[in-house]
Design an enzyme around this catalytic site. Sequence first.
Site, PDB file in Angstrom:
ATOM      1  N   SER A 135       0.812  -1.211  -0.324  1.00  0.00           N
ATOM      2  CA  SER A 135       0.137   0.089   0.058  1.00  0.00           C
ATOM      3  C   SER A 135       0.763   1.181  -0.085  1.00  0.00           C
ATOM      4  CB  SER A 135      -0.790  -0.165   1.095  1.00  0.00           C
ATOM      5  OG  SER A 135      -1.524   1.155   1.638  1.00  0.00           O
ATOM      6  N   TYR A 148      -2.019  -1.002  10.502  1.00  0.00           N
ATOM      7  CA  TYR A 148      -2.145  -1.031   9.221  1.00  0.00           C
ATOM      8  C   TYR A 148      -0.980  -0.450   8.351  1.00  0.00           C
ATOM      9  CZ  TYR A 148      -4.136  -1.373   4.279  1.00  0.00           C
ATOM     10  OH  TYR A 148      -4.406  -1.444   2.867  1.00  0.00           O
TER      11      TYR A 148
END
Length: 253
Positions: A135, A148
């Site tokens: 990401s 995350y």
Amino acid sequence: MPDLDAFSLQGKCALVTGASRGIGGAIAAGLVAAGATVFGLSRSGVAPQGVTAIACDLADDAAIGRAFDCVAKTTGRLDVLVNAAGISLPAGATDELQRFRATLATDLTAVYATILAAYPLLKQTGGGSIINVTSINSVRGFPGNPGYVAAKAGLAGLTRALAGDCARDGIRVNALAPGYVATDMTAGSYADPAMHEDRRRHTMLGRWGQPDDLVGAAIFLASPASAYVTGQELFVDGGWTAKGLAISTDGTS
Ligand code: NAP
């Protein structure tokens, strides 16, 4: 002359985790379109047309092992592993530490468990390509979701570490890093007008990504066209991580 056949996955076998929807679903369908036999792993056991579904919770190491046994029995080979399954837990879902641990368990530790389980079959096949879906969080400090951000930064590091360790067996390991993509994971910010616009404006291309935007890069990293590419993180983010000033798409800032 470029060898465009190098982008073909004809005769190859792939397994995609998180294939029931979103980015993993689009990549699984894209690998089928490029010629591969594709297995799609998820808890729900749903998969796009043409993809053989395997129901498996990545929290269960034994179930991961059984998934690759099934691939070995069915095709006898594995050329491509795409680790696309992931979670992003909303704040307040559990206490902060539980949330951090749960996110790392799925988004980082389970990826390593999957690679370890896949390795003997990849090696026996004679090499292959592992693609870890990271990401823009791997290189940017987004607020409110430390688990995350840490998991994706860790997965980028794991990608580089394993690229070195796997090279001796002819296995390449790369990361594919999406920007904001319209999926179930981002449904909240996509539907919120202010958040939607904020994320749109962070890109150079002036739009959110769609799951299909990841497919071309995934086919490239999966195929012999990327035979000399390993240990890399390919950002498919509309220019998010490269952007300096908030330039609009008409060139004004
Ligand atoms: P999504 O639509 O929520 O899909 C997540 C997928 O992961 C589903 O197929 C889900 O299947 C599977 N999954 C989750 N936990 C699992 C588990 N324990 N065992 C097996 N499968 C599991 O998310 P997405 O947006 O497509 O995200 C895919 C990947 O891209 C993730 O790694 C995510 O972090 C990354 N990413 C997404 C964005 C974005 O903007 N959407 C941006 C950057 C990176 P089941 O529910 O059926 O198990």
